[in-house]
Design a protein around this motif. Structure first.
Motif, PDB file in Angstrom:
ATOM      1  N   SER A 169      -4.206   7.224  -9.199  1.00 43.84           N
ATOM      2  CA  SER A 169      -4.268   6.522  -7.921  1.00 43.84           C
ATOM      3  C   SER A 169      -5.395   5.501  -7.919  1.00 43.84           C
ATOM      4  O   SER A 169      -6.402   5.660  -8.610  1.00 43.84           O
TER       5      SER A 169
ATOM      6  N   ILE B 111      -9.406   2.074   2.845  1.00 43.25           N
ATOM      7  CA  ILE B 111      -8.259   1.339   2.291  1.00 43.25           C
ATOM      8  C   ILE B 111      -8.439  -0.162   2.499  1.00 43.25           C
ATOM      9  O   ILE B 111      -8.154  -0.973   1.603  1.00 43.25           O
TER      10      ILE B 111
ATOM     11  N   VAL C  40       0.883  -1.168   0.000  1.00 41.10           N
ATOM     12  CA  VAL C  40       0.000   0.000   0.000  1.00 41.10           C
ATOM     13  C   VAL C  40       0.919   1.216   0.000  1.00 41.10           C
ATOM     14  O   VAL C  40       1.628   1.476   0.979  1.00 41.10           O
TER      15      VAL C  40
ATOM     16  N   GLN D  46     -10.884   6.687   6.836  1.00 44.83           N
ATOM     17  CA  GLN D  46      -9.977   6.529   5.696  1.00 44.83           C
ATOM     18  C   GLN D  46      -9.266   5.175   5.740  1.00 44.83           C
ATOM     19  O   GLN D  46      -9.037   4.545   4.696  1.00 44.83           O
TER      20      GLN D  46
ATOM     21  N   HIS E  69      -0.732  -0.928  -4.612  1.00 47.48           N
ATOM     22  CA  HIS E  69      -2.036  -0.277  -4.508  1.00 47.48           C
ATOM     23  C   HIS E  69      -1.775   1.142  -4.005  1.00 47.48           C
ATOM     24  O   HIS E  69      -1.315   1.341  -2.874  1.00 47.48           O
TER      25      HIS E  69
ATOM     26  N   VAL F 262      -8.142   9.715  -0.743  1.00 45.06           N
ATOM     27  CA  VAL F 262      -8.759   9.936   0.565  1.00 45.06           C
ATOM     28  C   VAL F 262      -8.399  11.346   1.040  1.00 45.06           C
ATOM     29  O   VAL F 262      -7.377  11.912   0.622  1.00 45.06           O
TER      30      VAL F 262
ATOM     31  N   LEU G 281      -6.975   4.920  -5.100  1.00 43.83           N
ATOM     32  CA  LEU G 281      -7.918   5.466  -4.119  1.00 43.83           C
ATOM     33  C   LEU G 281      -7.450   6.860  -3.716  1.00 43.83           C
ATOM     34  O   LEU G 281      -6.255   7.091  -3.521  1.00 43.83           O
TER      35      LEU G 281
ATOM     36  N   VAL H  24      -2.497   4.989  -2.875  1.00 44.89           N
ATOM     37  CA  VAL H  24      -3.481   5.830  -2.182  1.00 44.89           C
ATOM     38  C   VAL H  24      -2.957   7.263  -2.188  1.00 44.89           C
ATOM     39  O   VAL H  24      -1.820   7.518  -1.765  1.00 44.89           O
TER      40      VAL H  24
ATOM     41  N   ILE I 288       1.264   5.031   0.030  1.00 45.19           N
ATOM     42  CA  ILE I 288       0.519   6.250   0.358  1.00 45.19           C
ATOM     43  C   ILE I 288       1.356   7.453  -0.049  1.00 45.19           C
ATOM     44  O   ILE I 288       2.489   7.628   0.406  1.00 45.19           O
TER      45      ILE I 288
END
Length: 590
Positions: free
Chosen positions: A561, A578, A450, A574, A547, A565, A563, A549, A452
């Motif tokens: 992206s 995820i 993930v 949030q 993935h 948030v 996702l 974010v 970010i």
């Protein structure tokens, strides 16, 4: 040998094929008489085309709609004759019919001369991989067997097609209705000293069998067995070229992973030691490496394919909407399917005209173009060795095939140097003795990162730590990899300046790859990640495991992206969003 018969509508393609079958005794006993009787009962004049045009609509309209395939044999060898439609509206059918032909007979009416689809079909033939082309000047009887008319058409077509690298190997005056120069030489053309159609076909050298080319097998799927003590993991697909034997060392591209063939497998067949071109095959490996659909299996001792995220191609476009820059399409090559954008139109040809345009922003319907395509991830391609599975592609838009073509050249891209390093890394990788599937089963999760990112002032670290805590409480094997862990560890030899950001991200990808190979969920933060930087990380790590974010308001960054948030309730809402994303993608169970 597959032979395509192409050309403009009503120029007599089906008549030529029908007469050719009749004159060589290829027709079944009584077939010719049966068709003559049917025409008599329906008060229709007999045409040799009716031997081919089996569809009722085709006999009614006198045109070929679908591509008919008929068998034809001479003392030299058997043939499959593909009678391709000439009407503009059925251009897609013509392409389907001619795509597997080794040679083509381009038919042109001696009276009407070169027409729109004469040029278009001739221009498309090299894009379809057709190696031999002959022109048949048909209906020569309707111009009184004029040598001047024949020579004028021959000169026009040689000049036109020669401009695109197409060599006309023979130009033959014929009459489909009268049988002139098809199976036997005609006295009406004493000025013509070249071969008949049958002689031309019999003189062609056959293309080397696909089994003699380098081994290529696009991976269709990987199947894992568990019942009754069967723990085989079979890599399966269709062998496009070459041969594979037990004990051969294989490399998978674009990943570059390496192993050795342990066994060759098949459904309900005896064990075998070799699989060759044209066969469906499966094999197990001595090492438990992770490969997936879309990769191409190759032998380590043979010529390797190119791995590229930018390719120069020759393509034709059939979509009603033009192929344009700035829009996402899907490119399918072998078993791989990737997102694609048009980067540049280098040369555009309206195949119905003689002119070219080297300044264009789009490719319109029925146009042919030399283009550069940018792919969302690299593919294994072969540009010069004539393997369709790794050299020909189609383009899909809105779930329909809109165009296709062939790969001319693999082009460099910003990650090319890093990708070569990764290929070497994967080839030398020492795989774990614990299979990938056993880690997935033990941890009840797929390895994933993930990532970010967002503006520099966004609180990425708080969100990352909250996500790590949530996943850990759920029993997941998870770790937050802060960038400081790298900067003062494996990156301690680099100054903390922007000039080294590229190398920081490359090393981040390498460390992440190790942890993902161990089956972990990894939470990583990076400020203002750009699309090129995401590609860099995705070069070291399988892109499907990342993935992304984006935290915070969207700015000028055009990163795609998974996702987005906002910065509210970072420890609750949030994080929940995820987690739902990871559940939807099958990374963790519900």
């Amino acid at each position: 040998m597959n032979i395509a018969v192409v050309g403009h509508v009503d120029h007599g393609k089906s008549t030529i094929v029908g007469r050719l079958l009749a004159d060589t005794g290829t027709l079944p006993d009584g077939k010719l008489e049966q068709v003559r009787a049917t025409c008599a009962r329906n008060a229709k004049p007999f045409e040799y085309a009716f031997l081919i045009d089996a569809l009722k609509e085709e006999q009614g309209q006198g045109i070929t709609i679908d591509s008919a395939r008929v068998f034809f044999k001479t003392p030299r060898r058997p043939y499959i004759i593909i009678d391709a439609p000439g009407h503009l509206e059925f251009l897609k059918n013509m392409i389907t019919g001619a795509a597997r032909a080794e040679a083509a007979l381009l038919v042109v009416d001696a009276r009407e001369g070169v027409q729109e689809n004469t040029r278009r079909h001739g221009r498309l033939l090299p894009l379809l991989g057709v190696r031999h082309v002959a022109v048949l000047v048909n209906k020569i009887d309707l111009v009184d067997y004029s040598r001047a008319a024949f020579c004028a058409l021959e000169h026009e077509l040689r000049e036109f097609l020669g401009g695109y690298g197409v060599t006309i190997e023979a130009c033959i005056p014929v009459s489909g209705r009268e049988g002139t120069n098809l199976a036997a030489r005609a006295p009406e053309t004493p000025w013509y000293a070249g071969p008949t159609v049958v002689e031309f076909l019999d003189a062609l050298e056959e293309e080397p069998a696909p089994v003699e080319k380098p081994f290529r097998m696009p991976v269709q799927g990987v199947y894992k067995f568990t019942a009754q003590g069967d723990d085989r993991r079979i890599v399966a697909g269709g062998v496009a070229s070459g041969r594979l034997r037990v004990g051969d060392e294989v490399l998978f591209y674009p990943s570059g992973k390496r192993s050795r063939v342990k066994t060759l497998e098949g459904f309900n067949v005896d064990p075998r030691a070799e699989a060759g071109a044209g066969e469906a095959a499966g094999f197990t490996l001595t090492d438990q490496i992770y490969v997936q659909r879309g990769e191409v299996a190759c032998r380590a001792d043979e010529e390797r394919p190119s791995v590229a995220a930018r390719i120069r191609v020759s393509l034709f476009w059939l979509g009603t909407q033009p192929l344009v820059r700035g829009r996402q399409y899907r490119l399918k090559l072998g078993t791989a399917s990737v997102g694609m954008e048009l980067e540049a139109v280098e040369q555009l040809v309206d195949a119905s005209e003689l002119g070219e345009r080297d300044t264009a922003d789009a490719v319109q319907r029925h146009e042919v173009a030399e283009c550069v395509l940018r792919l969302e991830r690299p593919l294994a391609v072969d540009a010069e060795i004539g393997i369709a599975a790794t050299g020909r592609f189609v383009i899909v838009d809105e779930w329909e095939i809109r165009g296709g073509g062939i790969v001319r050249e693999a082009l460099p891209d910003p990650q090319a140097a890093v990708r070569e390093r990764v290929l070497v890394r994967n080839a030398k990788w020492e795989p774990s003795g614990i299979p990938f599937e056993r880690r997935v089963e033990r941890y009840a999760q797929l390895p994933a990162m993930v990532l970010i990112t967002g503006p520099r002032d966004a609180d990425r670290k708080s969100l990352a730590r909250a996500l790590e805590a949530r996943l850990f409480e759920e029993g997941r094997l998870v770790y937050f990899l802060g960038i400081g862990n790298l900067l003062y560890g494996v990156d301690a030899d680099l100054e903390r300046t922007g000039v080294h950001r590229h190398e920081h991200l490359r090393r981040l990808g390498e460390v992440a790859n190790l942890m993902l190979d161990a089956g972990m969920l990894l939470v990583v933060t990076a400020a203002e990640l750009t699309p090129d930087e995401l590609d860099l990380v995705g070069t070291a790590v399988e892109p499907g495991r990342i993935h992304t974010v984006w935290l915070g308001g969207r700015g000028p960054n055009d990163l795609a992206s998974d996702l987005v948030v906002d910065d509210s309730d970072l420890g609750g809402e949030q994080v929940e969003r995820i987690c739902r994303l990871l559940e939807e993608r099958g990374v963790v169970g519900r």
